[in-house]
Scaffold this motif. Structure first.
Motif, short mmCIF file in Angstrom:
data_model
loop_
_atom_site.label_atom_id
_atom_site.label_comp_id
_atom_site.label_asym_id
_atom_site.label_seq_id
_atom_site.Cartn_x
_atom_site.Cartn_y
_atom_site.Cartn_z
N VAL A 10 0.87 -1.17 0.00
CA VAL A 10 0.00 0.00 0.00
C VAL A 10 0.91 1.22 0.00
O VAL A 10 1.78 1.35 0.86
CB VAL A 10 -0.92 0.02 1.25
CG1 VAL A 10 -1.75 1.29 1.28
CG2 VAL A 10 -1.80 -1.22 1.28
N VAL A 11 0.71 2.09 -0.98
CA VAL A 11 1.52 3.31 -1.09
C VAL A 11 0.62 4.51 -0.82
O VAL A 11 -0.45 4.64 -1.40
CB VAL A 11 2.15 3.43 -2.50
CG1 VAL A 11 2.93 4.74 -2.62
CG2 VAL A 11 3.05 2.24 -2.78
N SER A 12 1.06 5.37 0.08
CA SER A 12 0.31 6.57 0.43
C SER A 12 1.29 7.74 0.52
O SER A 12 2.09 7.81 1.45
CB SER A 12 -0.39 6.36 1.78
OG SER A 12 -1.01 7.55 2.19
N THR A 13 1.22 8.64 -0.44
CA THR A 13 2.14 9.77 -0.43
C THR A 13 1.68 10.88 0.51
O THR A 13 2.50 11.63 1.02
CB THR A 13 2.32 10.36 -1.85
OG1 THR A 13 1.05 10.70 -2.38
CG2 THR A 13 3.00 9.35 -2.76
N GLN A 14 0.38 10.97 0.77
CA GLN A 14 -0.16 11.94 1.71
C GLN A 14 -0.66 11.19 2.93
O GLN A 14 -1.55 10.34 2.83
CB GLN A 14 -1.32 12.72 1.06
CG GLN A 14 -0.93 13.50 -0.17
CD GLN A 14 0.05 14.61 0.17
OE1 GLN A 14 -0.10 15.33 1.15
NE2 GLN A 14 1.07 14.76 -0.66
N LYS A 15 -0.07 11.47 4.09
CA LYS A 15 -0.47 10.77 5.31
C LYS A 15 -0.10 11.58 6.53
O LYS A 15 0.61 12.57 6.45
CB LYS A 15 0.16 9.39 5.37
CG LYS A 15 1.67 9.39 5.30
CD LYS A 15 2.20 7.98 5.15
CE LYS A 15 3.58 8.01 4.58
NZ LYS A 15 3.78 7.16 3.44
N PRO A 17 1.85 12.94 9.41
CA PRO A 17 3.31 13.11 9.44
C PRO A 17 4.07 12.06 10.24
O PRO A 17 5.17 11.68 9.87
CB PRO A 17 3.49 14.51 10.03
CG PRO A 17 2.25 15.24 9.64
CD PRO A 17 1.15 14.20 9.70
N SER A 18 3.48 11.54 11.31
CA SER A 18 4.20 10.54 12.11
C SER A 18 4.35 9.21 11.36
O SER A 18 5.14 8.36 11.77
CB SER A 18 3.48 10.28 13.44
OG SER A 18 2.24 9.64 13.23
N LEU A 19 3.65 9.05 10.24
CA LEU A 19 3.74 7.82 9.45
C LEU A 19 4.70 7.95 8.28
O LEU A 19 4.87 7.00 7.51
CB LEU A 19 2.35 7.43 8.94
CG LEU A 19 1.34 7.08 10.03
CD1 LEU A 19 -0.04 6.86 9.43
CD2 LEU A 19 1.78 5.87 10.82
N THR A 20 5.36 9.08 8.16
CA THR A 20 6.34 9.26 7.10
C THR A 20 7.45 8.23 7.23
O THR A 20 7.98 8.00 8.32
CB THR A 20 6.95 10.68 7.15
OG1 THR A 20 5.89 11.62 6.97
CG2 THR A 20 7.98 10.89 6.05
N GLY A 21 7.75 7.55 6.13
CA GLY A 21 8.80 6.54 6.13
C GLY A 21 8.35 5.16 6.55
O GLY A 21 9.14 4.22 6.53
#
Length: 99
Positions: A10-15, A17-21
């Motif tokens: 699952v790819v999510s470019t907008q999420k 901020p704590s889930l970045t990376g």
């Protein structure tokens, strides 16, 4: 914990901020015979699991008990890659026998 099989990514470019990376995988939960249940779930992956591997999934508040995940909005976290599963002296799964 529950046993599941990794079915996709699952790819999510907008999420949040704590889930970045954080890497997300689509997992299908398995029953006690290793058969797929009709339920799929998105789980964060911290152990480097891959497609078709069987994994251990921690769900609910337990998913946030891993260091670094305490403040992330996670409901499911892959916490282990399974090598073998045996029930009553019968092997259900062996990573070595896959692919």
């Amino acid at each position: 914990m529950q046993i599941a099989k990794v079915c996709g990514t699952v790819v999510s470019t907008q999420k949040e901020p704590s889930l970045t990376g954080v890497k997300f995988l689509l997992v299908q939960l398995l029953d006690e015979e290793g058969q797929p249940l009709p339920k799929y779930e998105v789980a964060a992956d911290t152990v480097g699991a891959g497609i078709d591997e069987w994994v251990l999934v921690s769900r609910g508040s337990a998913a946030r008990q891993v260091a670094g995940s305490e403040s992330r909005p996670l409901d499911a976290l892959i916490v282990g890659i399974i090598d073998t599963v045996s029930v009553e002296n019968r092997r259900l799964y062996s990573k070595r026998d896959q692919g």
